[in-house]
Design a protein around this motif. Structure first.
Motif, mmCIF file in Angstrom:
data_model
loop_
_atom_site.group_PDB
_atom_site.id
_atom_site.type_symbol
_atom_site.label_atom_id
_atom_site.label_comp_id
_atom_site.label_asym_id
_atom_site.label_seq_id
_atom_site.Cartn_x
_atom_site.Cartn_y
_atom_site.Cartn_z
ATOM 1 N N LEU A 29 -2.384 7.183 -3.352
ATOM 2 C CA LEU A 29 -1.909 6.564 -2.112
ATOM 3 C C LEU A 29 -3.065 5.879 -1.386
ATOM 4 O O LEU A 29 -2.908 4.750 -0.897
ATOM 5 N N ALA A 30 -4.213 6.510 -1.334
ATOM 6 C CA ALA A 30 -5.382 5.881 -0.702
ATOM 7 C C ALA A 30 -5.751 4.591 -1.431
ATOM 8 O O ALA A 30 -6.064 3.574 -0.807
ATOM 9 N N TRP A 31 -5.700 4.606 -2.739
ATOM 10 C CA TRP A 31 -6.022 3.438 -3.559
ATOM 11 C C TRP A 31 -5.057 2.288 -3.276
ATOM 12 O O TRP A 31 -5.467 1.132 -3.188
ATOM 13 N N LYS A 32 -3.788 2.597 -3.107
ATOM 14 C CA LYS A 32 -2.793 1.559 -2.833
ATOM 15 C C LYS A 32 -3.037 0.885 -1.484
ATOM 16 O O LYS A 32 -2.613 -0.248 -1.263
ATOM 17 N N HIS A 155 6.922 3.928 -4.006
ATOM 18 C CA HIS A 155 7.153 2.989 -2.904
ATOM 19 C C HIS A 155 5.893 2.184 -2.627
ATOM 20 O O HIS A 155 5.938 0.967 -2.419
ATOM 21 N N ALA A 156 4.743 2.885 -2.629
ATOM 22 C CA ALA A 156 3.471 2.217 -2.339
ATOM 23 C C ALA A 156 3.163 1.141 -3.379
ATOM 24 O O ALA A 156 2.622 0.082 -3.030
ATOM 25 N N ASP A 157 3.506 1.385 -4.633
ATOM 26 C CA ASP A 157 3.318 0.362 -5.675
ATOM 27 C C ASP A 157 4.036 -0.923 -5.295
ATOM 28 O O ASP A 157 3.474 -2.018 -5.369
ATOM 29 N N LEU A 158 5.291 -0.786 -4.899
ATOM 30 C CA LEU A 158 6.093 -1.969 -4.555
ATOM 31 C C LEU A 158 5.583 -2.637 -3.282
ATOM 32 O O LEU A 158 5.534 -3.873 -3.202
ATOM 33 N N LEU A 159 5.216 -1.831 -2.286
ATOM 34 C CA LEU A 159 4.690 -2.391 -1.044
ATOM 35 C C LEU A 159 3.402 -3.164 -1.295
ATOM 36 O O LEU A 159 3.215 -4.265 -0.768
ATOM 37 N N ARG A 160 2.515 -2.612 -2.092
ATOM 38 C CA ARG A 160 1.246 -3.283 -2.365
ATOM 39 C C ARG A 160 1.474 -4.574 -3.137
ATOM 40 O O ARG A 160 0.881 -5.615 -2.822
ATOM 41 N N GLU A 161 2.342 -4.531 -4.130
ATOM 42 C CA GLU A 161 2.604 -5.754 -4.894
ATOM 43 C C GLU A 161 3.207 -6.817 -3.995
ATOM 44 O O GLU A 161 2.840 -7.997 -4.077
ATOM 45 N N ARG A 162 4.093 -6.435 -3.109
ATOM 46 C CA ARG A 162 4.715 -7.391 -2.183
ATOM 47 C C ARG A 162 3.680 -7.934 -1.194
ATOM 48 O O ARG A 162 3.755 -9.101 -0.802
ATOM 49 N N THR A 163 2.711 -7.134 -0.818
ATOM 50 C CA THR A 163 1.710 -7.522 0.176
ATOM 51 C C THR A 163 0.713 -8.551 -0.373
ATOM 52 O O THR A 163 0.470 -9.567 0.241
ATOM 53 N N GLY A 165 0.191 -8.887 -4.186
ATOM 54 C CA GLY A 165 0.339 -9.106 -5.621
ATOM 55 C C GLY A 165 -0.381 -8.112 -6.504
ATOM 56 O O GLY A 165 -0.252 -8.163 -7.727
ATOM 57 N N ALA A 166 -1.161 -7.198 -5.901
ATOM 58 C CA ALA A 166 -1.914 -6.221 -6.706
ATOM 59 C C ALA A 166 -0.959 -5.223 -7.355
ATOM 60 O O ALA A 166 -0.017 -4.734 -6.720
ATOM 61 N N THR A 167 -1.196 -4.965 -8.617
ATOM 62 C CA THR A 167 -0.399 -3.983 -9.346
ATOM 63 C C THR A 167 -1.329 -3.013 -10.050
ATOM 64 O O THR A 167 -2.523 -3.242 -10.162
ATOM 65 N N GLY A 168 -0.784 -1.947 -10.530
ATOM 66 C CA GLY A 168 -1.549 -0.940 -11.264
ATOM 67 C C GLY A 168 -0.864 0.397 -11.159
ATOM 68 O O GLY A 168 -0.084 0.614 -10.242
ATOM 69 N N ASP A 169 -1.154 1.263 -12.103
ATOM 70 C CA ASP A 169 -0.473 2.567 -12.086
ATOM 71 C C ASP A 169 -1.088 3.514 -11.109
ATOM 72 O O ASP A 169 -2.150 3.393 -10.624
#
Length: 169
Positions: A29-32, A155-163, A165-169
Motif C-alpha cells: 500500500l505504501a508503494w502504491k 483497489h490501490a492498483d486500480l487507483l494508481r493506474e488511473r492516477t 498509469g503506473a502498474t505493478g503487482d
C-alpha cells in the motif's frame, strides 16, 4: 524514498510467515502511494466513488487501531477519522488534511499494532470481543488483516493506474 517489499521466507515458522505477509501488504500500500502529490492521492478513481489512495491509507489506520487496540487489548482509543455522523470520514478530507499526516498516523498505528501483538501468542485470545461476543485469537486477527490489506491493495492498483498509469503487482 523507494519502498522495498519483502515476501517472508518460504520456510519461515507460522508467526514469521503471517507477520511477514502482513508487512508485505502494508509495504505494498505504501508503494502504491509513493511519489504522488497530495492532489493525486486525494483523487477519486471514477465518480461517484469517493475511493482514493489517501482514503485507503486513512482507512487502514482505522482498521489497524480497531483490531490491535480495541479488539486485541479491549482498549477503545476512539476513531481517527470516522464518526457516527460520518462513518466514511476516512475518505472525506478538508484542505487541512495532508498526505504527510495520513502517512504518519498510519505508520503510528502500524507501530502500535506490532508492539501490541508482540505480547500475544498466535493462539492467545484477544481481550475484546466482536459485537456478537465472539472471541478472536491473534492468528485470526493477523489473517484478517492480511485479507483486508490484500483486498484494498487491489483497489490501490486500480487507483494508481488511473492516477498516473503506473502498474505493478
Amino acid at each position: 524514498m523507494t519502498i522495498e517489499r519483502h515476501e517472508p521466507d518460504t520456510t519461515a515458522d507460522e508467526r514469521s510467515m503471517l507477520e511477514g505477509w502482513l508487512d508485505y501488504h502494508r509495504q505494498t500500500l505504501a508503494w502504491k502511494c509513493e511519489g504522488l502529490t497530495d492532489a493525486q492521492l486525494r483523487t477519486a478513481s471514477v465518480e461517484p466513488s469517493e475511493l482514493t489512495l489517501m482514503g485507503l491509507v486513512r482507512h487502514m489506520a482505522e482498521v489497524e487501531r480497531f483490531w490491535f487496540h480495541e479488539i486485541l487489548l479491549d482498549d477503545d482509543l476512539g476513531v481517527l477519522y470516522c464518526s457516527e455522523e460520518d462513518p466514511d470520514g476516512d475518505f472525506h478530507f478538508t484542505e487541512a488534511d495532508t498526505w504527510d499526516e495520513a502517512r504518519a498516523t498510519w505508520q503510528t498505528e502500524i507501530d502500535n499494532a506490532r508492539r501490541n501483538a508482540a505480547g500475544f501468542g498466535l493462539d492467545d485470545l484477544a481481550k475484546g470481543r466482536s459485537r456478537r461476543g465472539e472471541p478472536f485469537n491473534l492468528r485470526w486477527i493477523i489473517t484478517h488483516m492480511i485479507e483486508e490489506y490484500a483486498r484494498h491493495n487491489g483497489h490501490a492498483d486500480l487507483l494508481r493506474e488511473r492516477t498516473d498509469g503506473a502498474t505493478g503487482d
